[in-house]
Design an enzyme around this catalytic site. Structure first.
Site: not given
Lengths: 578, 180
Positions: A69, A131-132, A181, A493
């Site tokens: 993501e 959940f999530q 949802k 760097m």
């Protein structure tokens, strides 16, 4: 009141003539209303309804399935910066959402318009540690321009309209719309009204004529002025207005990293890049300037060095759209608040025609010193090993007018200084946040946004491995990016700093790398390795003539340093050539 | 040099704004001395009163960062002499003859009297509240709570009205142009 916001309590009035659709479909149809053609995303439990709706619109919207993501946001950033349109992403709740935080922060610091739709657990389970479930609004408060949570289907069109308006107007930035949802599954009477006004949000200040007059007066008086071009010029689409201003005033102009390509590299008034690893002339001459005209830039510390010594003999005109940037780092003698596309012509119209030939010659002298001492040796095909400068030079010569995408680190500085820009929106790089791993997904987004242009990504061996899973996206979606891997086996760097400031104690900066040929092949991407000067041009030509994606691994000198360099915290005129 | 400022923030009445506002303080490294939230005199608009003690330049920048929040309408910053400031404190103190004498002398309201303790209310400036605390402390304070400071500006009208007039006019102009 005519412009009151959407509320959480009003009861929806059913309207018979409007189509009754699901919240999920409303998301997609709102996108279509906003002219969205491409979405970057990754499905998951709490966003399945939106993906289900998307399935029916596959012929109208192009969805790019990324592999992580974070890369959905970076790709959307690349897309936005190549096209000037707002980048769009969809992710699921919980880990899908938290994975985007780095991308949002990057877009926030670099003022990139991005709309992220995140799924959220059903509203009746909010706050139960479902959940999530994660409190994504709280998490994104400091990395978004605006965010909101939508818990009812009927609020979706209004929320998305606000999101697009806020993301793209004024100083652009990322916004999050978190949709539960049940809101995705709920039904609504779909009606879309693009947003043009929010009473608590006034993105464009009215330009103050007194400020313009004062700016004009200072510009006419100045003997040693310098213009500092920021990304604001590109975001405002004010490249023409900038050139008109410079050409009438005869003022030399330097660019910030993100402002590159607003003015073509070969423009007679262009004197180089500002900043810690910028060009010699605009840094060393900073002390001599009597007027600095900052145009759409925010005086990042990588540009100013020690801010108390920045432009120490100069008056400052700060042209900027974001009031919060005025006097934040550098005090502005004349702040010109507003969109530079409007304010620049107002100034140009009223200043006297001028030229500063002698003053510009001072820059040319410095440019020549840098060319002889730094640039020519860096691009010369000599020494035992291939070096980054010559690779950038060779690619820039072969790929005329490509979009340059970089990752973060030494290759970023070599590429941004040695690449030659012909037209605007030709550099995509992570400036403010300095996000390693930004390059590959941003290049994907850029190529999808501008398929007619070549996209050349410069990336180090460290940065590539941060998001190398996106090679899979390149294969699946057939994205023809040219990847130039500068492999020196180091986090270059950091190693440079360790060499210069930490007594060569190379603490965990050496990388033992995978076989990049196998990595390319595993993802069915054309590959070539180059190690010798004499093979470079041929390899670059092969990359150019090969259709589709290409990974060119350049095995470069292991310990090379980027110069010039302003030591951290020092005044910019203390720039070191070695 | 650090100075005291009263920042009043007007925002749309939406969920989560307080958190957005306090995020700006943590991000810009400014401590909140006290905070109070309430509706304003204008319907649908919320008002936050935040006290800070900090460098004037830093506060000026902070104010602009707060105003940048999309749902924030306008932010004003005052010095203490531009406003009328008050706060409220409750003290639960052990009962004794001395305490009851003190109450009479200091214009303190008694909210509740029990066999063992007495609950006192004091409204006033921060200094007065601190002073009373110091006086009561030797007699045993069981509990103490103090509200954030609230402020009313000394000019007659809410300055936000002018902002609302300005944006309303802007909106009307925009609608006119669109209808043409």
């Amino acid at each position: 009141m005519a412009f009151s916001g959407f509320s959480d309590t009003s009861t929806p009035q059913p309207k018979k003539d409007l189509p009754r659709i699901s919240g999920s479909e409303a998301v997609i149809r709102s996108f279509l209303e906003e002219g969205v053609e491409t979405i970057f995303g990754y499905p998951g439990g709490a966003i399945i309804p939106v993906y289900d709706a998307l399935y029916s619109y596959r012929d109208k919207v192009n969805h790019i399935l990324v592999r992580h993501e974070q890369c959905a946001i970076h790709a959307a950033q690349g897309y936005a910066r190549a096209t000037g349109k707002t980048g769009v992403c969809i992710v699921t709740s919980g880990p899908g959402a938290t994975n985007t935080v780095t991308g949002l922060a990057d877009a926030m610091l670099d003022s990139t318009p991005v709309v992220l739709i995140s799924g959220q657990v059903a509203s009746n389970t909010l706050g139960t540690d479902a959940f999530q479930e994660i409190n994504f609004i709280e998490i994104t408060n400091s990395v978004t321009k605006w965010n909101c949570q939508v818990k009812r289907a009927e609020d979706i069109p209004e929320a998305i309209a606000r999101a697009f308006y806020i993301a793209s107007s004024g100083r652009p930035g990322p916004v999050v719309v978190d949709i539960t949802k049940d809101a995705q599954n709920g039904l609504l009477d779909f009606e879309y009204k693009p947003k043009k006004f929010i009473r608590s949000y006034q993105p464009y200040a009215d330009i103050d004529n007194d400020q313009i007059s004062e700016a004009v007066r200072l510009i006419n008086l100045a003997r040693k002025p310098m213009a500092l071009i920021g990304q604001g010029v590109i975001l405002a689409g004010a490249e023409r207005e900038l050139q008109d201003f410079l050409e009438k005033s005869g003022i030399p102009a330097a660019s910030t990293l993100l402002g590159l390509s607003a003015l073509p590299s070969d423009h007679p008034l262009y004197v180089g890049m500002l900043g810690m690893h910028g060009n010699y002339a605009p840094n060393i001459k900073n002390r001599d300037c009597d007027l600095l005209i900052a145009i759409g830039m925010r005086f990042d510390d990588r540009v100013t060095g020690d801010p108390s010594k920045f432009g120490i003999n100069a008056k400052i005109i700060h042209m900027e759209i974001d009031p919060a940037e005025i006097n934040k780092i550098i005090y502005a003698d004349v702040p010109v608040l507003g969109d530079v596309k409007q304010s620049l012509p107002m100034i140009t119209e009223r200043i006297s025609k001028n030229d500063h030939t002698e003053w510009i010659n001072e820059f040319r002298v410095c440019n020549n010193i840098e060319r002889e001492d730094i640039i020519e040796p860096a691009i010369e095909r000599r020494g035992a090993h291939l070096r980054m400068g010559e690779v950038v030079d060779a690619v820039s010569k072969e790929f005329d007018d490509a979009i340059l995408v970089t990752d973060v680190g030494q290759q970023q500085m070599f590429a941004s200084k040695y690449f030659r820009f012909k037209r605007t929106r030709s550099i995509i790089t992570s400036g403010g946040l300095g996000t390693m791993g930004f390059g590959l997904p941003a290049a994907i987004g850029a190529k999808i946004g501008a398929p007619e242009r070549e996209v050349c990504l410069f990336v180090g061996d460290g940065g590539l491995q941060m998001t190398s899973q996106e090679l899979g996206t390149i294969f699946q979606s057939n994205v023809g990016v040219k990847i130039i891997l500068m492999n020196n086996g180091f986090l270059g760097m950091v190693r440079q700093w360790q060499e210069l400031f930490y007594n060569k104690r190379y603490s965990f900066t050496e990388l033992v790398n995978p076989d990049f040929e196998l990595l390319a092949k595993a993802n069915r991407i054309a590959y070539r390795c180059v190690e010798r000067h004499e093979d470079l041009d041929d390899a670059v030509r092969e990359m150019h003539s090969t259709p589709g994606a290409f990974l060119l691994e350049c095995r470069v000198q292991r310990e090379e340093n980027v110069f010039p360099m302003v030591p951290a915290g020092a005044p910019v005129h203390d720039i070191r050539l070695e | 040099m650090d100075r005291e400022f009263i920042i009043t923030i007007f925002s749309e009445n939406k969920v989560g704004i307080l958190s957005q506002v306090t995020t700006v303080f943590t991000h810009r490294n400014v401590n909140i001395e006290s905070i109070a939230a309430s509706p304003s005199a204008i319907e649908g608009i919320h008002k936050y009163t935040i006290m800070v003690k900090n460098d004037p330049e830093r506060v000026a920048n902070l104010v602009k960062q707060i105003e940048k929040k999309v749902d924030v309408l306008k932010v004003f910053c005052y010095t203490p002499n531009e406003v009328v400031l008050q706060q409220l404190a409750l003290y639960k103190v052990k009962r004794s003859r001395n305490v009851e004498d003190m109450v009479r002398r200091h214009n303190v309201r008694i909210l509740e009297i029990h066999d063992e303790y007495i609950v006192l209310e004091k409204t006033g400036h921060k200094e007065e509240i601190d002073e009373l605390y110091q006086m009561l402390a030797p007699h045993g304070i069981y509990q103490f709570v103090c509200s954030g400071q609230v402020a009313i500006i000394k000019s007659r009208r809410e300055l936000l009205d002018e902002y609302l007039k300005y944006v309303n006019a802007k909106y009307q102009r925009m609608m006119l142009q669109e209808n043409k």
